[in-house]
Design a protein around this motif. Structure first.
Motif, PDB file in Angstrom:
ATOM      1  N   LYS A  71      28.411   5.048 -19.914  1.00 23.46           N
ATOM      2  CA  LYS A  71      28.079   4.193 -18.772  1.00 23.46           C
ATOM      3  C   LYS A  71      27.145   3.057 -19.159  1.00 23.46           C
ATOM      4  O   LYS A  71      27.083   2.041 -18.463  1.00 23.46           O
ATOM      5  CB  LYS A  71      27.461   5.022 -17.648  1.00 23.46           C
ATOM      6  CG  LYS A  71      28.471   5.908 -16.953  1.00 23.46           C
ATOM      7  CD  LYS A  71      27.868   6.599 -15.770  1.00 23.46           C
ATOM      8  CE  LYS A  71      28.946   7.388 -15.044  1.00 23.46           C
ATOM      9  NZ  LYS A  71      28.432   7.987 -13.813  1.00 23.46           N
ATOM     10  N   ASN A  72      26.386   3.238 -20.236  1.00 25.79           N
ATOM     11  CA  ASN A  72      25.441   2.219 -20.681  1.00 25.79           C
ATOM     12  C   ASN A  72      25.882   1.511 -21.957  1.00 25.79           C
ATOM     13  O   ASN A  72      25.113   0.750 -22.537  1.00 25.79           O
ATOM     14  CB  ASN A  72      24.066   2.855 -20.903  1.00 25.79           C
ATOM     15  CG  ASN A  72      23.437   3.274 -19.608  1.00 25.79           C
ATOM     16  OD1 ASN A  72      22.966   2.447 -18.855  1.00 25.79           O
ATOM     17  ND2 ASN A  72      23.464   4.567 -19.324  1.00 25.79           N
ATOM     18  N   ALA A  73      27.113   1.758 -22.388  1.00 23.02           N
ATOM     19  CA  ALA A  73      27.598   1.171 -23.643  1.00 23.02           C
ATOM     20  C   ALA A  73      27.609  -0.349 -23.579  1.00 23.02           C
ATOM     21  O   ALA A  73      27.866  -0.948 -22.537  1.00 23.02           O
ATOM     22  CB  ALA A  73      28.998   1.694 -23.944  1.00 23.02           C
ATOM     23  N   LYS A  74      27.331  -0.925 -24.722  1.00 24.24           N
ATOM     24  CA  LYS A  74      27.364  -2.380 -24.863  1.00 24.24           C
ATOM     25  C   LYS A  74      28.574  -2.761 -25.710  1.00 24.24           C
ATOM     26  O   LYS A  74      29.150  -1.925 -26.401  1.00 24.24           O
ATOM     27  CB  LYS A  74      26.079  -2.863 -25.526  1.00 24.24           C
ATOM     28  CG  LYS A  74      24.859  -2.564 -24.686  1.00 24.24           C
ATOM     29  CD  LYS A  74      23.592  -2.936 -25.403  1.00 24.24           C
ATOM     30  CE  LYS A  74      22.397  -2.511 -24.562  1.00 24.24           C
ATOM     31  NZ  LYS A  74      21.176  -2.463 -25.337  1.00 24.24           N
ATOM     32  N   LYS A  75      28.924  -4.024 -25.634  1.00 27.30           N
ATOM     33  CA  LYS A  75      30.060  -4.525 -26.413  1.00 27.30           C
ATOM     34  C   LYS A  75      29.852  -4.186 -27.887  1.00 27.30           C
ATOM     35  O   LYS A  75      28.775  -4.381 -28.433  1.00 27.30           O
ATOM     36  CB  LYS A  75      30.201  -6.028 -26.243  1.00 27.30           C
ATOM     37  CG  LYS A  75      31.371  -6.583 -27.015  1.00 27.30           C
ATOM     38  CD  LYS A  75      31.530  -8.056 -26.841  1.00 27.30           C
ATOM     39  CE  LYS A  75      32.686  -8.477 -27.739  1.00 27.30           C
ATOM     40  NZ  LYS A  75      33.369  -9.630 -27.299  1.00 27.30           N
TER      41      LYS A  75
END
Length: 116
Positions: A71-75
């Protein structure tokens, strides 16, 4: 944008996260990511981990925390294959309903927002 609260690792989880970060974030001291973005350590294992490291992670970090990583993943944290796998493995969606990978947002001086 963060969607969850910052995780709180137990002493045992901190020890394991440090061990894993030495292997998957070799370019920085473990304490740096434990302090600024501990979810990135788990994301690296989820995306690049060996079977034994994945087992270690799954035995010591609960499902809620792994969901928080997604849910908090970044590119750039995940490739398509692992992004799909973890969403399905953790029961976040059905096959064919996996959300798109995260994008980076850039706000231009004129206020226009680009997603790349």
């Amino acid at each position: 944008m963060r969607k969850e609260l910052e995780p709180v690792f137990t002493e045992q989880q901190i020890k394991i996260a440090k061990e894993l970060s030495q292997k998957y974030i070799w370019w920085e001291k473990p304490e740096v990511f434990l302090e600024c973005d501990p979810l990135f350590i788990l994301a690296q294992v989820m995306n690049l981990g060996t079977l034994s490291d994945l087992r270690l992670m799954l035995e010591n970090f609960d499902k809620t925390l792994l969901i928080s990583v997604l849910k908090n993943a970044k590119k750039g944290w995940f490739d398509d294959k692992r992004w799909n796998f973890w969403h399905l493995y953790l029961g976040l969606c059905e096959p064919g309903e996996v959300p798109p990978l995260p994008k980076r947002k850039i706000v231009l001086p004129n206020g226009e927002v680009w997603e790349i």
